[in-house]
Structures are given as C-alpha cells and as structure tokens.
Design an enzyme around this catalytic site. Structure first.
Site, PDB file in Angstrom:
ATOM      1  N   GLU A 337      76.246 -22.453  23.141  1.00 49.11           N
ATOM      2  CA  GLU A 337      76.997 -21.174  22.952  1.00 49.11           C
ATOM      3  C   GLU A 337      76.062 -20.119  22.746  1.00 49.11           C
ATOM      4  O   GLU A 337      75.142 -20.101  21.979  1.00 49.11           O
ATOM      5  CB  GLU A 337      77.744 -21.374  21.569  1.00 49.11           C
ATOM      6  CG  GLU A 337      78.828 -20.033  21.710  1.00 49.11           C
ATOM      7  CD  GLU A 337      78.048 -19.121  20.582  1.00 49.11           C
ATOM      8  OE1 GLU A 337      77.696 -17.971  21.519  1.00 49.11           O
ATOM      9  OE2 GLU A 337      78.079 -19.137  19.450  1.00 49.11           O
ATOM     10  N   CYS A 371      78.214 -13.317  17.591  1.00 49.07           N
ATOM     11  CA  CYS A 371      78.234 -13.746  18.918  1.00 49.07           C
ATOM     12  C   CYS A 371      79.596 -13.428  19.482  1.00 49.07           C
ATOM     13  O   CYS A 371      79.750 -13.048  20.692  1.00 49.07           O
ATOM     14  CB  CYS A 371      77.935 -15.325  19.113  1.00 49.07           C
ATOM     15  SG  CYS A 371      79.266 -16.193  18.230  1.00 49.07           S
TER      16      CYS A 371
END
Length: 563
Positions: A337, A371
């Site tokens: 990720e 994020c």
C-alpha cells in the site's frame, strides 16, 4: 504500596528522563468528585514531573496532571529495561533483546524539539541472516500449534498491549508528534485488532472445502478433494511512520494466526514504539524465533531484507519505496500500500454544511500525514466559492501546537518533510494559487493551509504533500480517469455517487464522508500505482496463506468415512 516519593532516584542519572506508570486518585475539588486514572509520568532525578499523560482511551477532562495538583500512589512498573542498553534500544531475535555487533546506532529526531529523542541498533546483514534462519525453524513448529493455542496467545498479547498503552503512546508523541489522544487510541485500537484477528483466524482457518469429482461433467463420484489453507512461511512486515503500531499489528496478527513466523522492520520514526509493542508479544510467551524485529537503516539492510531468499511474503505500507520493493521481491506474495492523491469530489447538490467539516477533518487530521487523507478537493465551479468559505471557517477552529498538549495540528515528522511541503506551497504561490490563510511555519510545525484556484500545472495538484495543505480544484464535469487508493463523493444523488464510484479506478470510495480507512476489519486496497493486494483482517489472513489440496480416489475411502 510504594509511594511515588519513595522511588529510588539515586538510580536515575541527572539528565535522564524515566517513565513510570501510576494509578492516580484524581480529586476535582470544585465538584467534590474523584476518579482513578492510569497515568504515565516522566520524571527526572530531582523528582521534577516533565509530563503527565492520562491513559484513559475516552480521554480525561482534567488534562495534564502534576504532583502539585493531585495526590498519587505507585501501582505499576516502568518501561522494561530489557529492551534498552544504556541509551540505545536493542533489536529482538530468538526471544531475546540483543545488541548489534555492528556497534552503531540510528538516531530518532523528535519532530517537535528537532533534537535526538531515542537511538536504536543498526543491525548487520549477518544478523539478518541469523534472524531468517531462526524464523524458518520456529515457523515449522508454530504451524503445528493448534489454532486455539495461537488465538490464546494473541488474546494475551492484545491485553498486554492495551495495558502498556501509556508508555507506547508517549513514544508515538515523541517520535512522530502524534497528538496525545490519537496516540492512546492507536494503541488501544491495535489491541482490539489483535483480538479480533485471533477470533477471525479461528473461523477462517478452521474450515476446509470438500469437493467431489461428479460436479464436473463426465465424471462419477469416484474422487474427492480436500482444500485447506496452510501458512506461507516467513512474512516480512514493514509498517510506516504514520501508524507504526497499528499498521504493524495489522500485519503481525494475521501472519501469526495463519501459522507464519514474522520479521518486523520498523520505520525509523516510530521504531521505539514498535519495539515496545513487540515486547508485549514477547511478554505474552510466543515461541523463541517466531517474532523478530530487525532495526537499522533502510539504505543498509532494506534491499537485503526484501530480496532475502528466506522471505516468503512481504506486507508493506509506505511511499514510493514500495514500488522498488515490488520490482525486486521476486515470485512471492505481496501486500503493498503506497498511497496516492486521494480526491474528494463535491457535486452541485451536496450539503456543503456537511461537506466542509468532513473534508477539513479528512485533510488535516494528524496534520495530513495519512495515506487516506483528503489530498485534493474537486468541486463543481458553481458552488466552489461557498464551499471554500465554509472550509475556511472550519479550518479556523483547528488548534496548532505540540502533540503532548493534544493540539489538532502538530509538527510534521521530519524537517525534510516540512521542506518538501514548503516546496509545493512556493510552487503554488508562483503559479497563482489563492492562499486562504497566511502560510506559517516554525521548524517542523506548519499551520493548516487551504489553497484555492489550483490548476493542474501546479505540483500541489498531483503530488502528495503528506502534510496540512489541501488544494481546491474547480471542475465543470466529473473526470473518470482517477487513479487513487481512497476517495469520496459528496452528493444527495446516491445513483450518481455509485456511477462515479464505478467509473473511477479507486480502491475504496466513501459517500458523503471524509476519506478514511474505516474499521480495521473492513477490506482496504489501492489500484494500479497505489498498491497490490487487499488489507483488512480477513483479507490479510487469506493473503498470508496458500491453498493445499488433498486428493483421494473413492474406491480407497473407507465405508466408515463415507457414513
């Protein structure tokens, strides 16, 4: 019961700061009430209290505590001395805390003071090799451990983790400038994740699939296939600085319940919080060698770790480094990720009184260092002015200051991060963006900034600042070519929101809510350049196993088995 004033301060050097846990009987004189709070207190040799932090996950309205205001009694122990040698934190291998033979350390700079806060061991490649050999050996035995026993140890680790939330939270405050309440919540949330993973793992891994040959055309019921899930082997976990504890246990717990061994490479900022977390697993009694934490500079051991032949799976959360890891890792399962430019799309029928605080929360929570933060606002031009004014009002309510005092906006993690954010801001100014607030910076502390009238030729439009800066781009139609990990759509038309969601290349889309990962058991993933593979508890358990097939002819199956 030993009182605070009875602590032997002769064992503390003059310049040392030592943390202790206490149960405080907190007296609120004006109300005549009292309550007991679990508090982490930092003291110097002279008895000066440098910080008092309430551990209660729901928060404490009495704020910071001092001995002048409250009476106290000692009921706990301090941070374990096992994990530190003089000023340098050790790495963890073979069930022991060790010093590296390299003789060097890596410094962690406090984002608020910009001075060295902690140091940790810089491990060698040979020490990495030993960790991998021991991890492989321990995994073979662990795979034979009953599921219920694995789950039992995970539950124990979760309880210990939550019990030690205070010292770990203080590390998060000092290493990554996470606001105090958020730091406590991260640790408690992590303990809950570990417990949930233990239960989910028993459910998922406790079932097998039974297939019969006659379900395929042209075959009789003369052959059977039993499908089960078995561990991959050694999992390498690499969490980011932003959530070093939560995103570490989101990799550790699924790996362990699935029967794997786990090698953790902590981030530089957040490494000590990770080491304290690993110590909680150590105290839970996991077998030696099953869990390891190898510390050091990524430039020295990073490639060696990720390309090591002993690694059977990599779970990584972070930035562009993950792309390089993906290219070098070879033929092993990857869970990656990276994060990209997550967008908030605001349509003309949206409730702007709902939109503004949601985007401000999504864009500026933890100073935008998430994020899934709202990194750009795409708003229909006809409502842009109104939305910007409402966002300005919400931003004006944000508080700015040091993390220990629980401000909304705290220093970004490193000076280089602050410099990069400033580069994007300067570029936007030169190219004509409208500044809705004065740009202010003191050291690593950057005040929240909303940039209006941003165009695609400005770097802030497409580069990820990872800081408290949110650009607003005016649009006349919704573009379909969006590559993001996470996004949101604000509209009263649910059908239109679903159409936009289907048209965008986005891992997750939230409707009428700020971008956020959501609960830890929800599936979570990016697409294309924002990641590989799904995260979330069940997804991670499945990803960290492989299928095993057992075939058997019907005529060799005993009648008692068939009956």
């Amino acid at each position: 019961m030993k009182r605070f004033c009875d602590v032997d301060k002769s064992m503390i050097r003059e310049d040392d700061v030592v943390r202790f846990d206490f149960d405080f009987l907190v007296l609120r004189r004006e109300r005549g009430s009292e309550r007991t709070c679990r508090v982490c207190v930092s003291v110097r040799a002279n008895g000066l209290v440098t910080r008092g932090l309430c551990h209660n996950v729901e928060g404490c309205d009495w704020g910071r505590l001092s001995l002048d205001e409250h009476s106290a009694r000692m009921a706990g122990t301090g941070v374990s001395v096992e994990i530190i040698d003089e000023e340098v934190f050790k790495y963890y291998s073979e069930g022991e805390w060790k010093k590296s033979s390299f003789g060097k350390s890596v410094a962690i700079i406090n984002p608020t003071t910009r001075k060295t806060q902690y140091k940790f061991q810089a491990c060698t490649q040979e020490e990495v090799n030993k960790v991998m050999v021991n991890a492989r050996r321990a995994q073979k035995a662990w795979a034979k451990t009953p599921l219920w026993k694995r789950a039992e140890l995970l539950h124990k680790a979760a309880a210990i983790l939550k019990e030690h939330k205070g010292p770990i939270a203080e590390c998060l405050i000092e290493e990554i400038a996470k606001p105090a309440k958020d730091a406590i919540f991260e640790v408690v949330r992590s303990g809950d994740l570990v417990s949930y993973c233990a239960e989910e793992g028993v459910r998922i891994l406790g079932e097998s699939k039974f297939l019969t040959a006659d379900s395929f055309p042209g075959h009789e019921r003369n052959k059977y296939c039993l499908v089960s899930k078995i561990p991959l082997g050694v999992v390498l976990a690499i969490p980011p600085f932003s959530y070093p504890v939560n995103l570490a246990v989101s990799k550790i717990a699924p790996s362990l319940i699935a029967g794997n061994s786990l090698v953790l490479k902590p981030p530089t900022q957040g490494a000590v919080a990770c080491l304290h977390m690993v110590h909680c697993f150590h105290l839970a009694g996991f077998p030696k060698g099953l869990i390891s934490s190898i510390t050091g500079k990524g430039s020295e051991i990073g490639d060696f770790l990720t390309m090591h032949p002993g690694v059977n799976c990599i779970s990584f959360t972070g930035g562009d480094t993950g792309i390089a890891i993906s290219k070098k890792a070879g033929m092993i399962p990857l869970q990656m990720e990276f994060g990209v430019k997550d967008a908030c799309v605001v349509l003309e029928d949206a409730d702007l009184d709902q939109v503004a605080p949601n985007i401000v929360r999504g864009g500026f929570s933890y100073s935008g260092q998430r994020c899934t933060a709202a990194k750009v606002v795409l708003v229909m031009d006809c409502i842009a002015d109104t939305l910007v004014e409402k966002m300005k009002a919400s931003i004006a309510k944000l508080t700015v200051g040091p993390p220990e005092d629980d401000y909304d906006i705290t220093p970004v993690v490193t000076e280089s991060s602050a410099n990069y954010i400033e580069e994007l801001v300067v570029d936007a100014r030169k190219k004509g963006a409208t500044f809705c607030q004065e740009y202010r910076r003191e050291g690593n502390l950057i005040w929240p900034l909303l940039l209006n009238n941003v165009r695609q030729d400005m770097r802030i439009a497409w580069e990820e600042p990872f800081g408290p800066v949110v650009p607003v781009i005016r649009i006349n139609s919704v573009e379909e070519d969006q590559n993001q990990m996470h996004g949101c759509v604000f509209t009263k038309d649910i059908d239109k929101a679903i159409l936009i969601s289907d048209a965008t290349e986005t891992g997750t889309v939230q409707i009428n809510s700020a971008p956020a990962r959501g609960l830890d058991h929800f599936p979570f993933q990016g697409l294309r350049d924002s990641g590989i593979g799904s995260q979330g508890i069940a997804s991670s358990i499945n990803m960290m196993t492989k299928l095993h097939f057992l075939l058997h002819p019907r005529d060799q199956v005993p009648d008692t088995f068939m009956n």
